[in-house]
Design a protein around this motif. Structure first.
Motif, PDB file in Angstrom:
ATOM      1  N   VAL A  42     -30.500 -42.120  62.923  1.00 40.28           N
ATOM      2  CA  VAL A  42     -30.229 -40.917  64.073  1.00 40.28           C
ATOM      3  C   VAL A  42     -29.553 -39.775  63.381  1.00 40.28           C
ATOM      4  O   VAL A  42     -28.281 -40.121  63.157  1.00 40.28           O
ATOM      5  N   GLU A  43     -29.840 -38.560  63.459  1.00 40.40           N
ATOM      6  CA  GLU A  43     -29.129 -37.434  62.803  1.00 40.40           C
ATOM      7  C   GLU A  43     -29.096 -36.416  63.813  1.00 40.40           C
ATOM      8  O   GLU A  43     -30.254 -35.974  64.056  1.00 40.40           O
ATOM      9  N   ASN A  44     -28.021 -36.037  63.901  1.00 40.61           N
ATOM     10  CA  ASN A  44     -27.797 -34.608  65.099  1.00 40.61           C
ATOM     11  C   ASN A  44     -28.655 -35.215  66.119  1.00 40.61           C
ATOM     12  O   ASN A  44     -29.156 -34.426  67.097  1.00 40.61           O
ATOM     13  N   GLY A  45     -28.693 -36.418  66.563  1.00 43.62           N
ATOM     14  CA  GLY A  45     -29.140 -36.822  67.996  1.00 43.62           C
ATOM     15  C   GLY A  45     -30.427 -37.054  67.864  1.00 43.62           C
ATOM     16  O   GLY A  45     -30.969 -37.898  68.877  1.00 43.62           O
ATOM     17  N   ARG A  46     -31.239 -37.081  66.976  1.00 40.40           N
ATOM     18  CA  ARG A  46     -32.466 -37.252  66.735  1.00 40.40           C
ATOM     19  C   ARG A  46     -33.001 -38.482  65.683  1.00 40.40           C
ATOM     20  O   ARG A  46     -32.402 -38.462  64.668  1.00 40.40           O
ATOM     21  N   PRO A  47     -33.827 -39.373  66.269  1.00 35.96           N
ATOM     22  CA  PRO A  47     -34.272 -40.134  65.209  1.00 35.96           C
ATOM     23  C   PRO A  47     -34.998 -39.673  64.023  1.00 35.96           C
ATOM     24  O   PRO A  47     -35.774 -38.608  64.077  1.00 35.96           O
TER      25      PRO A  47
END
Length: 352
Positions: free
Chosen positions: A145-150
């Protein structure tokens, strides 16, 4: 925000395992065709030949998206950013990667089957966990999960957002592969004239959305068991159960229970190379084979297209089949299970 070490390790492991499944779908390997069981049960000998020696090191994994890189995106005129094969993997540095952002209006409208946007107030999804009734765990382990996104565990797709998919991260489906032996007018099994192996048939639907032939599957509803999804989707798409009278539906339910309560086997569980996939949302499925050995059960279940299906029929199985997403690969694994005909070219028993 940088992904955690544990998530990165989970991604590395998942990417290595996934590479085999989708690579085989895109360009079937002769070695895999001779291993007579699903990926999870491959013999140690065949598995060693199929996988790189250091199988969990993503730098040494050749992974290919195929259908998840196609343009335009389904149901739109949106063109994906082009992703060269050597830059699909996230571990390959690509500072100039500039994917297109797209989420369909049907998803943004906020139907019950879709998540809100990531930055919407009050939306705090629990990725890599069971989130209330919504299953956000992946069948292939942890994802980043990166910057709140999977992040799609299989690599870049040239498109961010969710496209046509409702959930951020994994979108779970179930695909019932219902099979029987092809028989002549006297009830005898029909063998292929070249290989001498008996021919299997499966129930196929022609999808309304894209016109491709497919297994009659669908999405798992929140809180629903996979077994219930498999039976429900087959009834809705292959038997038109939603349009039946209460009496007809009750009779159908009895016959479906007979078919779906018998012995079955899981063909595949995991990531699917699907044209709807994006960098942040992707399809996963559990494909399960229900085999009607005598054909008597399905004789009492007249096929009738319904729901998302335009046409439904029994289809002879062979390598010539061109099916939606990774469905041809699932069907191939079923023929291996039953020792049925698949290809006129037998290939080697396994790689040497």
């Amino acid at each position: 925000m940088f992904p955690s070490v544990s998530a990165s390790l989970g991604f590395t492991r998942a990417a290595a395992v996934l590479s085999l499944a989708v690579a085989l779908t895109a360009r079937p390997a002769r070695c895999a065709q001779r291993c007579r069981s699903p990926l999870s049960n491959l013999s140690a000998n065949c598995w060693a030949h199929l996988q790189p020696v250091n199988m969990f090191n993503s730098y040494n994994v050749k992974f290919y998206h195929s259908k998840a890189l196609t343009s335009p995106y389904p149901g739109s005129h949106v063109e994906r950013s082009q992703v060269p094969k050597d830059k699909v993997g996230w571990l390959v540095e690509w500072k100039d990667y500039n994917p297109v952002e797209y989420t369909a209006m049907s998803v943004l409208a906020g139907p019950s089957w879709a998540d809100p946007q990531i930055n919407d107030k009050g939306f705090s999804p629990k990725f890599n966990e069971r989130d209330g009734e919504v299953e956000r765990k992946s069948l292939n382990g942890l994802y980043v999960v990166e910057n709140g996104r999977p992040r799609n565990p299989a690599g870049r797709t040239g498109l961010t957002g969710r496209g046509l998919l409702g959930r951020w991260g994994p979108n779970h489906a179930a695909d019932p592969v219902v099979t029987r032996w092809k028989r002549d007018g006297s009830g005898n099994k029909i063998a292929h004239p070249v290989t001498g192996k008996n021919i299997l048939q499966f129930v196929a639907i022609k999808r309304r959305d894209c016109g491709e032939w497919a297994i009659p599957g669908g999405m798992v509803d929140p809180g629903e068991k996979i077994s219930a999804t498999l039976k429900r989707e087959f009834g809705e798409e292959a038997l038109n159960s939603l349009q039946k009278s209460p009496e007809e539906r009750a009779e159908l339910e009895k016959q479906l229970h007979r078919l779906f309560s018998q012995e079955h086997f899981v063909v595949y569980r995991g990531y699917v190379d699907d044209p709807r996939n994006t960098d942040n949302a992707w399809m996963e499925t559990e494909a399960v084979n229900y085999h009607d050995e005598t054909g008597e059960t399905m004789d009492n279940l007249p096929l009738e297209a319904g729901d998302d299906a335009g046409v439904v029929k029994w289809v002879d199985i062979s390598e010539k089949l061109k099916l939606y997403a990774s469905h041809s690969y699932f069907i191939k694994l079923v023929t291996e299970k039953w020792g049925a005909h698949w290809s006129e070219d037998p290939g080697p028993e396994c790689c040497e």
